[in-house]
Design an enzyme around this catalytic site. Structure first.
Site: not given
Ligand code: AQP
Length: 334
Positions: A114, A197, A200
């Site tokens: 991230k 994956k 969102k």
């Protein structure tokens, strides 16, 4: 005998959950409310580990809660609440932060993934400590099981390590939770990038199937999902990741084993198969979307349902924290 306790959370980081959240987490949550003492939270404290606009956070927290109830969580049977309503989560997180080594926290791969988006030095300390807050979320309820997708396996290991460390240093306090991961749906992948994956925050709009999306765009996205140049519907993760992902989805949504699907679509090409996948997605999502819209049209009732959850969750969290404060050596407050 008391039912085993289950705890899980989901971030209000988008205006809808996606198919990966639904199959990897939410659907299990609904099933488990029948057999477990279930605690499920909308983890808004986790959502602010990346820059988040206040109005969007408020809206998305309600949208997340509405989807949970719409997917089948029953406030009578499951404790559904918003994380920031139970202040003890952050208090326990601080105590656990003080038990965590820098190197240990630095090994968490989700932080690396991230933070790569902003550059590691621009990422917040909150994003770095995210897994420790998650450990607090779980340990504070003495959860036995945590239903999650494969991406959360490493965080669960840290949770167990921290629980064990606390128990060793201060005396037996926490239940050590087990992850509950359904192999078949542990990683639903992006329709445009079938090895990544579905996510969102990092999937492109064409790669993600949103629970609250209308049937038209849902169908279009499935029909345009990236596949290989072959024509045979076969399960082969290495050579046919796109078709394999669609097979996993179709199997999970219809309850048909993958080998039966492969036999059914033999010689029919990708088109017929994709059309059926699209229909299964639309059939699953449409009633959830309609119920969620209804719940969102009455915000005060939704807030009231969340207040009931916060009250029940808070009672358990306060009980754990009383013991934790005493064990750590904090003075009682008279
Ligand atoms: N693609 C996926 N397949 C299976 N399970 C998945 N989960 C997420 N994506 C998939 C599971 O959904 C639960 C809630 O996830 P989260 O909101 O905590 O965030 P996440 O895991 O980080 O999911 P996203 O979509 O990638 O969100 P953002 O982009 O906000 O970080 C978890 O149990 C997760 O395993």
């Amino acid at each position: 005998m008391a039912r085993p306790r289950v705890l899980s959370g989901i971030q209000p980081t988008a205006d809808s959950f996606h198919l990966g959240n639904y199959l990897g987490a939410v659907r299990q949550w609904v099933t488990m409310q029948e057999t477990h003492d279930a605690f499920y939270c909308v983890v808004d404290l986790h959502a602010i580990t990346v820059p988040t606009e206040p109005a969007a956070l408020r809206r998305r927290s309600r949208v997340a809660a509405a989807q949970l109830f719409a997917a089948g969580l029953d406030p009578e049977r499951a404790t559904v609440f918003v994380q920031s309503h139970v202040r003890e989560h952050t208090e326990l997180a601080w105590i656990l932060i003080c038990l965590t080594g820098m190197g240990e926290a630095g090994r968490m791969t989700q932080f690396k993934d991230k933070s790569a988006k902003f550059g590691e030095s621009a990422a917040s300390v909150g994003l770095f400590t995210y897994p420790i807050l998650q450990a607090a979320d779980i340990l504070i309820y003495q959860a036995d099981k945590v239903p999650v997708g494969a991406d959360q396996k490493q965080h669960l290991e840290l949770t167990r390590d921290l629980g064990q460390r606390f128990n060793h240093r201060y005396g037996d306090t926490f239940t050590l939770p087990e992850p509950y991961i359904l192999k078949e749906v542990e990683k639903i992948t992006d329709l445009q990038e079938p090895t990544a994956k579905m996510s969102k925050s990092s999937s492109s709009p064409a790669g993600i199937l949103d629970v609250l999306e209308q049937p038209g765009p849902l169908r279009k996205k499935v029909m345009r999902a990236v596949t290989d140049t072959g024509t045979e519907v076969l399960f082969d993760e290495d050579n046919k990741p796109g078709i394999s992902n669609l097979l996993r989805i179709q199997s999970a949504l219809t309850g048909t084993p993958i080998p039966d699907l492969v036999a059914r679509y033999a010689g029919q090409g990708y088109g017929t198969f994709k059309k059926d996948v699209a229909e299964a997605v639309v059939e699953t999502f449409t009633p959830i979307r309609e119920r969620a819209e209804k719940l969102l049209s009455n915000e005060s009732e939704l807030d009231r349902m969340l207040a009931v959850g916060a009250e029940r969750a808070g009672a358990v969290a306060r009980q754990t924290m009383e013991q934790v404060r005493d064990r750590v050596g904090f003075l009682p407050k008279f």
